[in-house]
Design an enzyme around this catalytic site. Structure first.
Site, PDB file in Angstrom:
ATOM      1  N   LYS A  42      20.708   6.295   7.539  1.00  0.00           N
ATOM      2  CA  LYS A  42      20.778   5.685   6.214  1.00  0.00           C
ATOM      3  C   LYS A  42      19.379   5.614   5.598  1.00  0.00           C
ATOM      4  O   LYS A  42      18.369   5.838   6.267  1.00  0.00           O
ATOM      5  CB  LYS A  42      21.383   4.289   6.321  1.00  0.00           C
ATOM      6  CG  LYS A  42      20.521   3.314   7.126  1.00  0.00           C
ATOM      7  CD  LYS A  42      21.135   1.930   7.213  1.00  0.00           C
ATOM      8  CE  LYS A  42      20.227   0.994   8.016  1.00  0.00           C
ATOM      9  NZ  LYS A  42      20.746  -0.387   8.059  1.00  0.00           N
ATOM     10  N   TYR A 267      -9.519  -4.067  -7.712  1.00  0.00           N
ATOM     11  CA  TYR A 267      -9.113  -5.118  -8.633  1.00  0.00           C
ATOM     12  C   TYR A 267      -9.344  -6.516  -8.052  1.00  0.00           C
ATOM     13  O   TYR A 267      -9.020  -6.791  -6.892  1.00  0.00           O
ATOM     14  CB  TYR A 267      -7.628  -4.986  -8.970  1.00  0.00           C
ATOM     15  CG  TYR A 267      -7.286  -3.810  -9.846  1.00  0.00           C
ATOM     16  CD1 TYR A 267      -7.922  -3.622 -11.071  1.00  0.00           C
ATOM     17  CD2 TYR A 267      -6.305  -2.906  -9.459  1.00  0.00           C
ATOM     18  CE1 TYR A 267      -7.598  -2.541 -11.885  1.00  0.00           C
ATOM     19  CE2 TYR A 267      -5.959  -1.832 -10.263  1.00  0.00           C
ATOM     20  CZ  TYR A 267      -6.614  -1.651 -11.478  1.00  0.00           C
ATOM     21  OH  TYR A 267      -6.280  -0.576 -12.280  1.00  0.00           O
ATOM     22  N   CYS A 314      -4.184  -0.205  -4.973  1.00  0.00           N
ATOM     23  CA  CYS A 314      -3.793  -0.004  -6.366  1.00  0.00           C
ATOM     24  C   CYS A 314      -2.525   0.854  -6.434  1.00  0.00           C
ATOM     25  O   CYS A 314      -1.998   1.293  -5.424  1.00  0.00           O
ATOM     26  CB  CYS A 314      -4.930   0.664  -7.133  1.00  0.00           C
ATOM     27  SG  CYS A 314      -6.526  -0.163  -6.947  1.00  0.00           S
ATOM     28  N   MET A 315      -2.042   1.119  -7.631  1.00  0.00           N
ATOM     29  CA  MET A 315      -0.817   1.885  -7.779  1.00  0.00           C
ATOM     30  C   MET A 315      -0.956   3.308  -7.255  1.00  0.00           C
ATOM     31  O   MET A 315      -0.018   3.856  -6.664  1.00  0.00           O
ATOM     32  CB  MET A 315      -0.390   1.923  -9.249  1.00  0.00           C
ATOM     33  CG  MET A 315       0.974   2.587  -9.473  1.00  0.00           C
ATOM     34  SD  MET A 315       1.460   2.607 -11.204  1.00  0.00           S
ATOM     35  CE  MET A 315       1.735   0.855 -11.508  1.00  0.00           C
TER      36      MET A 315
END
Length: 383
Positions: A42, A267, A314-315
């Site tokens: 799954k 950040y 960060c992203m």
């Protein structure tokens, strides 16, 4: 085996490791008597790729495959799998007719769900009983009604009841009292089902941890998810049985540079350099599923050394401390792997971020390329 540099960032899955783990697990649970093995694929094969993991598991000897949803089951059938296949999570209005047509076994938790499945006709159904997880499955006071309804539907030729099963809540904690309680409850459910007139082909309770730690719970079939991918389902309790982690995550530095003592990183400046040092930028972030909680806690492998993540993830990227070195752009970074070279493992990342290895491997994706290798062969295949 050639091992090309990753394109920015990638997941590498060793199919030979999955085959090996399935063989190990099947041999382990069948020491005293034959016990069938279900490999759970799954959630896109726990992040390893559902169709690819399924094929490797079948090649390793998996008797069954397990998925959560009918959509996953139908996708496996579309990919060519034809063996025994169970799914267990449905909602009213799901495509039970499609599942029956594709020879997928479905699970009923309640009389209402069983009635909906039976209305399609010809379904192979397994009944799930709640023995103490308090999640899916019929509660104890509903067992008799569910079994009576199943007998009636079976007598009318609308369904065939092929299995009865349940799921442990704490099998990764061998001394937890819930384990004995749940196994006793499951045996009670099986006895009640037999008295009602059901004769299922399989009874199953054990997951990966119970497969390794609780032989009394093996019954006819065990369901192995995370262990099939080489990860420990019960860290600190599991015996060493030779499982091999199948997933590695790699990237390449995009730059390295010097920073001065006192400089803040990423950040919010949650980390300041205590002395002059160097840092590198790794092009993967929470957009790829890298946990944001890895900032200032986890480490990666660069130039045969552990390099701690500094500052917030960060992203699209994160920063690592290079301890004064300046490796060139393109230098390989291993986020985690099997640990053979000293690199972090998925379990290391789980401990660093306060979660479990299941979440670490399953959440990765986004812009990561997934590439398949076979350590018993010579080539890898990108996807």
């Amino acid at each position: 085996m050639t091992d090309p540099a990753p394109h920015r960032a990638e997941i590498v899955v060793d199919l030979a490791a999955i085959r090996h783990n399935v063989r190990v697990l099947k041999d382990l649970v069948s020491v005293d008597r034959p016990v069938r093995l279900m490999t759970v694929v799954k959630a896109d094969g726990y992040g390893h790729g559902m169709a690819e993991a399924a094929a490797a598991a079948r090649a390793g000897g998996a008797d069954w495959l397990g998925v959560a949803t009918i959509d996953e089951a139908l996708a496996l059938r579309g990919a060519g799998d034809r063996g025994p296949l169970l799914c267990w999570l449905s909602a009213p209005g799901d495509d039970f007719a499609g599942a029956v047509a594709a020879d997928v076994e479905v699970t009923a938790y309640s009389v209402a769900e069983l009635d909906e499945i039976a209305a399609v006709g010809g379904a192979r159904v397994q009944l799930k009983v709640d023995t103490g997880l308090s999640r899916g499955g019929a509660p104890r006071d509903a067992w008799a009604a569910l079994f009576a309804a199943a007998v009636a539907h079976e007598a009318a030729g609308r369904v065939r009841v092929t299995g009865i099963w349940s799921h442990f809540a704490a099998s990764d904690e061998p001394a937890h009292p819930a384990n004995d309680q749940q196994e006793a409850a499951f045996r009670e459910a099986l006895a009640l089902a037999g008295q009602a007139g059901l004769d299922p082909e399989v009874a199953h309770l054990a997951n990966s941890a119970a497969a390794l730690l609780r032989p009394s719970s093996h019954f006819d079939l065990v369901r192995c998810g995370i262990a099939s991918y080489g990860l420990d389902p019960a860290p600190g309790a599991s015996p060493r049985v030779g499982l091999r982690p199948a997933m590695s995550v790699r990237a390449r530095l995009v730059m390295s540079k010097a920073i001065a003592a006192g400089d803040g990183v990423s950040y919010g400046h949650t980390w300041h350099a205590p002395e002059d040092t160097t840092v590198g930028v790794v092009p993967a972030g929470y957009g790829e599923g890298v946990p944001r909680a890895a900032g200032n806690t986890a480490a990666v492998w660069v130039d045969d050394s552990l390099r701690p993540i500094r500052g917030r993830v960060c992203m699209d990227q994160f920063v690592v401390d290079l301890h004064g070195e300046l490796p060139p752009p393109g230098t390989e970074v291993v986020l985690f792997g099997p640990g053979d070279r000293g690199e972090p493992t998925a379990q290391d990342w789980a401990e660093a971020t306060g979660t479990i290895s299941y979440e670490i491997v399953t959440r990765l994706g986004g812009r990561l390329v997934r590439r398949y290798v076979d350590s018993d062969a010579t080539e890898g295949t990108p996807r």
